[in-house]
Write an enzyme that holds these catalytic residues in place. Structure first.
Site, short mmCIF file in Angstrom:
data_model
loop_
_atom_site.label_atom_id
_atom_site.label_comp_id
_atom_site.label_asym_id
_atom_site.label_seq_id
_atom_site.Cartn_x
_atom_site.Cartn_y
_atom_site.Cartn_z
N ASN A 130 -2.62 -10.50 -7.33
CA ASN A 130 -1.20 -10.16 -7.21
C ASN A 130 -0.47 -10.37 -6.02
O ASN A 130 -1.10 -10.91 -4.74
CB ASN A 130 -1.00 -8.75 -7.59
N CYS B 215 0.39 -8.49 -3.15
CA CYS B 215 -0.12 -8.19 -1.93
C CYS B 215 -1.51 -8.17 -1.85
O CYS B 215 -1.90 -7.68 -0.80
CB CYS B 215 0.52 -6.57 -1.70
N GLU C 276 -4.24 -6.89 -3.36
CA GLU C 276 -5.27 -5.83 -3.81
C GLU C 276 -5.83 -6.04 -5.18
O GLU C 276 -6.53 -5.28 -5.51
CB GLU C 276 -4.55 -4.63 -3.51
N1 UDP Z 1 5.54 -5.29 -5.90
C1 UDP Z 1 6.53 -6.27 -6.41
N2 UDP Z 1 7.68 -6.17 -5.49
C2 UDP Z 1 7.75 -5.32 -4.47
C3 UDP Z 1 6.85 -4.58 -4.17
C4 UDP Z 1 5.68 -4.79 -4.94
O1 UDP Z 1 6.35 -7.03 -7.17
O2 UDP Z 1 8.85 -5.71 -3.73
C5 UDP Z 1 4.31 -5.43 -6.49
C6 UDP Z 1 3.25 -6.20 -6.24
O3 UDP Z 1 2.39 -6.81 -7.10
C7 UDP Z 1 2.41 -5.22 -5.14
C8 UDP Z 1 2.33 -4.19 -5.81
O4 UDP Z 1 3.57 -4.12 -6.65
O5 UDP Z 1 1.20 -5.75 -5.03
C9 UDP Z 1 2.23 -2.73 -5.31
O6 UDP Z 1 2.94 -2.74 -4.25
P1 UDP Z 1 3.44 -1.18 -3.61
O7 UDP Z 1 2.26 -0.47 -3.86
O8 UDP Z 1 3.81 -1.49 -2.23
O9 UDP Z 1 4.26 -0.83 -4.75
P2 UDP Z 1 5.34 0.51 -5.02
O10 UDP Z 1 4.87 1.13 -6.21
O11 UDP Z 1 5.05 1.48 -3.90
O12 UDP Z 1 6.61 0.17 -4.92
#
Ligand code: UDP
Length: 585
Positions: A282, A284, A286
């Site tokens: 994905n 980021c 992970e």
């Molecule tokens: N993600 C996305 N856009 C964003 C931020 C995150 O699509 O602006 C997706 C992406 O797949 C990332 C995952 O959400 O790897 C998890 O990111 P994060 O944990 O920062 O998300 P949160 O749930 O805190 O918004």
């Protein structure tokens, strides 16, 4: 959609001011004029009730839906656990798309390429991020049979994906995030490594080069390795592996891009090899996934799991066990509740039922325990912590398999052979960046150290939030060191490590990412990876003065320590940073 009525005696939710802003702007449902039509309390109830209502699919559930809805509400509003953003935004709404992570295939034909562009747009619109491998595309300048012309190659198509993304806001709230992958043996690899050389290019993409085991061996022995045409499997030319590795290092030094992933290692841990190879993660990094697969994530806030015992502070393992068990049930229900933009995705997700439970608030936990992030004891605790969460999440997955049946592809998965008994999920653990979740929970993000003890955070199109770490402020008060003058200095410097007038313990425990030697960053990533099914989101921060040799060492160490990939960031190498210390503000 009908959501269970909110009980009159449901406790209110406490929000820090940053969380209030973020929730209002992005998560609470809005009316046509853009003003919220639900409160934060109603939002959390919407999520809790709709996810708990999935219990109705399982008559053998030991929970009453109403009780479970309340339990999930408490779980979230105490900030013990939060599901990923799309679940908070969309659970119990018409859109109903609840997963953050997707991977789509990009085939070598116009039809397949533009299908992927369209599918990505639909996913972005629903709040998810997408990863793609461009490795199947024929190299630049190779023949196109149907037209007699020449192909434009993966990088030119990447630009189309990037432009399409620019125009679609995720769930109408944030711009889509993408991961672009190219295998190191693709003939266009050098162009790919340089693709983000110019500031602003491919700004909606993270790029990573998929390094093979064969390539790493060639680097180690200073040998050449072949570039292979994806269709004919012909060797097009050979390159010196070390020169390519050094170019990767140089580009990462200059701009942080591209990162690297160890693709064979990722596939060694593919629980469903019969369904094909994993080609991408994905955005980021992970979450490695099969083509057309999605995964929903959730994160436990470790800052909340301490207890006072015999005058000291300890990890509250018993409560953590309970929260892991509940979180796995929550994430399992999310799979059932979620609707995906493509039937193929629904099929793949329902077959493998991957979930990614992870952690946030790790640095805050270390502060409370008085353990410096860059210490052997912190690394030992990291391994112990993730081992515990991994085992408990698997035990929860096993219990759910007994209650609800194993994931449908279990019989053909690697677990069948290992004779470990059926699970409900092909994977259970992933460590996400928790960029927004950590703001909502008011904790440090993922397993990262704090960027600064007091800082200005730029979020949402340039808006700024000021934050001071509450554990740090309390420690200053406890030790009689607090003063306005000191805080102003901390805002300016972001770190106290060199403030010799402060007690030694304070200076060693309250470290920030720039104080920490890059090797400790990497050791921490490796410690969490050891007990994580999927991967760990982590940035190895380096000071501006770091050399290319430093990055070379970190890359090599990531390989040797069993990481699935690595991202480095040298301070100041990009003009726009997501997080900034007070300096220059
Ligand atoms: N993600 C996305 N856009 C964003 C931020 C995150 O699509 O602006 C997706 C992406 O797949 C990332 C995952 O959400 O790897 C998890 O990111 P994060 O944990 O920062 O998300 P949160 O749930 O805190 O918004």
């Amino acid at each position: 959609m009908d959501v269970m009525k909110m009980p009159a005696d449901l406790p209110d939710v406490n929000l820090n001011s940053n969380a209030e802003l973020v929730l209002k702007k992005r998560y609470q449902r809005k009316g046509l004029d853009g003003t919220p039509i639900e409160t934060a309390k109603e939002m959390f109830w919407r999520v809790a009730a709709s996810i708990a209502s999935m219990e109705k699919n399982y008559p053998s559930s030991p929970f009453k839906t109403k009780d479970l809805a309340r339990t999930f509400y408490t779980l979230m509003t105490q900030y013990d656990f939060l599901p990923n953003s799309p679940t908070l935004m969309n659970a119990g709404t018409e859109l109903g798309q609840l997963a953050a992570c997707f991977v789509l295939p990009v085939g070598d034909s116009m039809d397949e390429i533009f299908d992927a562009v369209k599918h990505a747009a639909l996913i972005h619109k629903s709040g998810g991020g997408t990863g793609f491998s461009f490795t199947r595309l024929r190299p630049k300048d190779s023949r196109v049979g149907s037209t007699g012309g020449v192909a434009s190659g993966p990088i030119s198509f990447l630009k189309i994906f990037n432009t399409a993304t620019e125009q679609v806001k995720q769930g109408g709230t944030r711009r889509g995030a993408n991961m672009g992958i190219l295998r190191v043996d693709h003939p266009d690899i050098l162009e790919f490594i340089r693709a983000k050389e110019r500031e602003g290019d491919l700004n909606n993409f993270n790029l990573s080069v998929a390094l093979t085991e064969k390539f790493m061996q060639a680097v180690e022995h200073d040998e050449e390795y072949p570039l292979i045409a994806p269709q004919s499997q012909e060797v097009i030319e050979t390159l010196k592996a070390r020169e390519v590795f050094e170019l990767l290092v140089r580009k990462a030094w200059e701009s942080g891009d591209p990162g690297i992933i160890f693709i064979d290692r990722i596939n060694r841990d593919n629980p469903n090899p019969d369904q094909g190879e994993i080609e991408s993660t994905n955005p980021c990094g992970e979450q490695p996934l099969l083509p057309y697969e999605a995964c929903n994530l959730g994160s436990i806030n470790l800052a909340r799991f301490v207890l006072e015992k015999d005058g000291g502070i300890e990890v509250d393992w018993d409560r953590l066990r309970e929260v892991v068990q509940l979180s796995v049930r929550f994430l399992d229900n999310v799979i059932d509740a979620s609707e995906y933009p493509l039937e193929r995705i629904t099929e793949t997700v329902r077959k493998n039922r991957k979930i990614g439970l992870g952690v946030m608030g790790w640095a805050d936990l270390l502060y409370q325990l008085g353990l410096p992030y860059d210490s052997r004891r912190a690394i030992v605790l990291a391994e112990q912590m993730m081992d515990f969460i991994q085992k408990e999440s698997r035990s929860a997955s096993k219990k759910l398999a007994m209650e609800r049946g194993p994931f449908p592809s279990y019989e053909t998965s690697i677990y069948k052979e290992q004779n470990l008994g059926p699970y409900r999920h092909a994977t259970t653990t992933t460590i996400a960046p928790t960029g927004t979740l950590s703001i909502i929970a008011g904790c440090s993000s993922g397993v990262e150290p704090l960027f600064a003890l007091c800082f200005v955070r730029q979020v949402m199109d340039g808006e700024k939030l000021t934050e001071a770490n509450s554990f740090f402020v309390k420690a200053l008060h406890d030790q009689g060191c607090y003063s306005e003058k000191l805080m102003a200095e901390v805002i300016e410097k972001g770190s106290v490590r060199n403030m010799e007038f402060l007690p030694e313990e304070l200076r060693s425990v309250y470290v920030t990412s720039m104080d920490i030697d890059p090797q400790w960053h990497l050791k921490m990533q490796a410690a969490f990876q050891k007990h994580t099914d999927n991967a760990v989101s982590k940035t190895v921060n380096l000071p501006n003065s770091a050399t290319q040799e430093d990055i070379y060492k970190i890359y090599w160490m990531a390989y040797e320590e069993g990481c699935k990939g690595v991202t480095v960031y040298r301070d100041g190498c990009k003009s726009v940073q997501v997080l900034c210390t007070g300096e220059g503000q």
